[in-house]
Motif scaffolding. Structure first.
Motif, PDB file in Angstrom:
ATOM      1  N   GLN A  42      94.185  43.314  59.007  1.00 51.74           N
ATOM      2  CA  GLN A  42      94.763  41.981  59.108  1.00 51.74           C
ATOM      3  C   GLN A  42      96.208  42.067  59.597  1.00 51.74           C
ATOM      4  O   GLN A  42      96.636  41.270  60.424  1.00 51.74           O
ATOM      5  N   GLY A  43      96.961  43.041  59.102  1.00 47.96           N
ATOM      6  CA  GLY A  43      98.338  43.233  59.551  1.00 47.96           C
ATOM      7  C   GLY A  43      98.406  43.595  61.024  1.00 47.96           C
ATOM      8  O   GLY A  43      99.246  43.079  61.773  1.00 47.96           O
ATOM      9  N   GLU A  44      97.511  44.490  61.467  1.00 54.63           N
ATOM     10  CA  GLU A  44      97.481  44.868  62.880  1.00 54.63           C
ATOM     11  C   GLU A  44      97.076  43.682  63.752  1.00 54.63           C
ATOM     12  O   GLU A  44      97.621  43.501  64.846  1.00 54.63           O
ATOM     13  N   LYS A  45      96.145  42.874  63.263  1.00 56.80           N
ATOM     14  CA  LYS A  45      95.726  41.689  64.020  1.00 56.80           C
ATOM     15  C   LYS A  45      96.883  40.717  64.156  1.00 56.80           C
ATOM     16  O   LYS A  45      97.115  40.158  65.229  1.00 56.80           O
ATOM     17  N   ARG A  46      97.636  40.512  63.078  1.00 54.11           N
ATOM     18  CA  ARG A  46      98.790  39.606  63.133  1.00 54.11           C
ATOM     19  C   ARG A  46      99.850  40.148  64.088  1.00 54.11           C
ATOM     20  O   ARG A  46     100.434  39.390  64.861  1.00 54.11           O
ATOM     21  N   GLU A  47     100.108  41.432  64.055  1.00 52.39           N
ATOM     22  CA  GLU A  47     101.080  42.027  64.975  1.00 52.39           C
ATOM     23  C   GLU A  47     100.639  41.846  66.422  1.00 52.39           C
ATOM     24  O   GLU A  47     101.465  41.556  67.293  1.00 52.39           O
ATOM     25  N   GLN A  48      99.348  41.986  66.686  1.00 56.92           N
ATOM     26  CA  GLN A  48      98.833  41.782  68.037  1.00 56.92           C
ATOM     27  C   GLN A  48      98.972  40.323  68.442  1.00 56.92           C
ATOM     28  O   GLN A  48      99.332  40.019  69.584  1.00 56.92           O
ATOM     29  N   GLN A  49      98.710  39.395  67.521  1.00 53.11           N
ATOM     30  CA  GLN A  49      98.895  37.972  67.807  1.00 53.11           C
ATOM     31  C   GLN A  49     100.351  37.683  68.156  1.00 53.11           C
ATOM     32  O   GLN A  49     100.632  36.935  69.094  1.00 53.11           O
ATOM     33  N   ILE A  50     101.267  38.273  67.410  1.00 53.97           N
ATOM     34  CA  ILE A  50     102.686  38.057  67.668  1.00 53.97           C
ATOM     35  C   ILE A  50     103.059  38.587  69.046  1.00 53.97           C
ATOM     36  O   ILE A  50     103.756  37.910  69.816  1.00 53.97           O
ATOM     37  N   ARG A  51     102.584  39.787  69.405  1.00 55.57           N
ATOM     38  CA  ARG A  51     102.875  40.346  70.734  1.00 55.57           C
ATOM     39  C   ARG A  51     102.321  39.450  71.835  1.00 55.57           C
ATOM     40  O   ARG A  51     103.001  39.169  72.829  1.00 55.57           O
ATOM     41  N   ASP A  52     101.082  38.981  71.651  1.00 58.17           N
ATOM     42  CA  ASP A  52     100.476  38.096  72.651  1.00 58.17           C
ATOM     43  C   ASP A  52     101.246  36.785  72.771  1.00 58.17           C
ATOM     44  O   ASP A  52     101.506  36.308  73.881  1.00 58.17           O
ATOM     45  N   LEU A  53     101.610  36.210  71.629  1.00 55.07           N
ATOM     46  CA  LEU A  53     102.352  34.955  71.659  1.00 55.07           C
ATOM     47  C   LEU A  53     103.750  35.126  72.240  1.00 55.07           C
ATOM     48  O   LEU A  53     104.261  34.236  72.914  1.00 55.07           O
ATOM     49  N   GLU A  54     104.379  36.271  71.999  1.00 56.69           N
ATOM     50  CA  GLU A  54     105.688  36.523  72.608  1.00 56.69           C
ATOM     51  C   GLU A  54     105.568  36.570  74.125  1.00 56.69           C
ATOM     52  O   GLU A  54     106.400  36.024  74.845  1.00 56.69           O
ATOM     53  N   ARG A  55     104.516  37.192  74.631  1.00 61.44           N
ATOM     54  CA  ARG A  55     104.293  37.257  76.072  1.00 61.44           C
ATOM     55  C   ARG A  55     104.034  35.863  76.639  1.00 61.44           C
ATOM     56  O   ARG A  55     104.632  35.458  77.641  1.00 61.44           O
ATOM     57  N   ILE A  56     103.178  35.093  75.972  1.00 56.12           N
ATOM     58  CA  ILE A  56     102.862  33.736  76.424  1.00 56.12           C
ATOM     59  C   ILE A  56     104.100  32.847  76.333  1.00 56.12           C
ATOM     60  O   ILE A  56     104.390  32.063  77.246  1.00 56.12           O
ATOM     61  N   THR A  57     104.847  32.987  75.244  1.00 55.50           N
ATOM     62  CA  THR A  57     106.049  32.181  75.052  1.00 55.50           C
ATOM     63  C   THR A  57     107.080  32.471  76.127  1.00 55.50           C
ATOM     64  O   THR A  57     107.756  31.564  76.617  1.00 55.50           O
ATOM     65  N   THR A  58     107.184  33.713  76.546  1.00 55.41           N
ATOM     66  CA  THR A  58     108.106  34.059  77.624  1.00 55.41           C
ATOM     67  C   THR A  58     107.706  33.351  78.913  1.00 55.41           C
ATOM     68  O   THR A  58     108.548  32.802  79.621  1.00 55.41           O
ATOM     69  N   GLY A  59     106.413  33.311  79.202  1.00 57.96           N
ATOM     70  CA  GLY A  59     105.940  32.608  80.399  1.00 57.96           C
ATOM     71  C   GLY A  59     106.239  31.116  80.332  1.00 57.96           C
ATOM     72  O   GLY A  59     106.707  30.515  81.309  1.00 57.96           O
ATOM     73  N   PHE A  60     105.990  30.496  79.176  1.00 57.19           N
ATOM     74  CA  PHE A  60     106.282  29.067  79.035  1.00 57.19           C
ATOM     75  C   PHE A  60     107.784  28.800  79.092  1.00 57.19           C
ATOM     76  O   PHE A  60     108.216  27.778  79.621  1.00 57.19           O
ATOM     77  N   SER A  61     108.563  29.711  78.546  1.00 53.51           N
ATOM     78  CA  SER A  61     110.007  29.547  78.590  1.00 53.51           C
ATOM     79  C   SER A  61     110.483  29.529  80.038  1.00 53.51           C
ATOM     80  O   SER A  61     111.305  28.698  80.427  1.00 53.51           O
ATOM     81  N   ARG A  62     109.970  30.413  80.840  1.00 56.28           N
ATOM     82  CA  ARG A  62     110.346  30.432  82.258  1.00 56.28           C
ATOM     83  C   ARG A  62     109.858  29.175  82.969  1.00 56.28           C
ATOM     84  O   ARG A  62     110.576  28.604  83.790  1.00 56.28           O
ATOM     85  N   TYR A  63     108.648  28.743  82.654  1.00 57.88           N
ATOM     86  CA  TYR A  63     108.099  27.537  83.276  1.00 57.88           C
ATOM     87  C   TYR A  63     108.971  26.332  82.953  1.00 57.88           C
ATOM     88  O   TYR A  63     109.404  25.602  83.851  1.00 57.88           O
ATOM     89  N   TYR A  64     109.233  26.114  81.676  1.00 56.93           N
ATOM     90  CA  TYR A  64     110.032  24.960  81.288  1.00 56.93           C
ATOM     91  C   TYR A  64     111.488  25.117  81.715  1.00 56.93           C
ATOM     92  O   TYR A  64     112.165  24.132  82.014  1.00 56.93           O
ATOM     93  N   GLY A  65     111.996  26.328  81.750  1.00 54.92           N
ATOM     94  CA  GLY A  65     113.368  26.542  82.209  1.00 54.92           C
ATOM     95  C   GLY A  65     113.564  26.094  83.639  1.00 54.92           C
ATOM     96  O   GLY A  65     114.549  25.426  83.973  1.00 54.92           O
TER      97      GLY A  65
END
Length: 161
Positions: A42-65
């Motif tokens: 469960q901890g590894e799954k959460r860490e993977q979710q965080i990594r994926d969301l950080e990558r997606i969030t970076t893309g959205f940040s650039r889009y909205y920026g």
């Protein structure tokens, strides 16, 4: 009582008790081991979710920026965005967290996410992460009740790349 007086019954009990104790200890250790493994997974799954969301969030940040940069440079209205399709692509919900009072931003189609009162130290730490362009996980204590226990990642829109 008469049954326990025979030697055969005593030997049987002496043989069964250690086996039962061994089975009980083995069962307890197996359950503990399975629980530990499940917690690790469960901890590894959460860490993977965080990594994926950080990558997606970076893309959205650039889009909205790029979409909203002109508003801060003097354009009067925010360009249209397409949050429902972006949310479908991300598999989550998008929020806008205003860290400063921005009156000319208008409606960009995102739900507002008001951070609760933070201490000055916490606010400085958050602004530092936003300013350095670092994606960060939002702690549960800052989430509204309907988002608690979800993985929420944020990133500054106009932060350095």
């Amino acid at each position: 009582m008469l049954l326990l007086r025979s030697l055969r019954a005593r030997l049987l009990i002496i043989g069964i008790i250690p086996v039962l104790v061994a089975l009980t200890v083995t069962a307890v250790l197996a359950v503990r081991s399975v629980n530990t493994f499940a917690d690790q997974q469960q901890g590894e799954k959460r860490e993977q979710q965080i990594r994926d969301l950080e990558r997606i969030t970076t893309g959205f940040s650039r889009y909205y920026g790029t979409r909203l940069g002109g508003v801060f440079l003097g354009r009067l209205e925010a360009p249209g965005t397409d949050p429902p399709n972006l949310e479908a692509a991300a598999g989550g919900q998008l929020y806008f967290v205003p860290l400063a009072a921005i009156s000319r931003l208008g409606d960009i189609g995102l739900r507002s996410f008001a951070m609760p009162k933070m201490s000055d130290e916490e606010l400085r730490g958050l602004r530092q992460r936003v300013d350095t362009g670092e994606a960060f996980e939002v702690p549960d204590r800052y989430l509204p009740p309907d988002l608690r226990d979800d993985v929420v990642v944020g990133r500054g829109v106009f932060s350095t790349q």
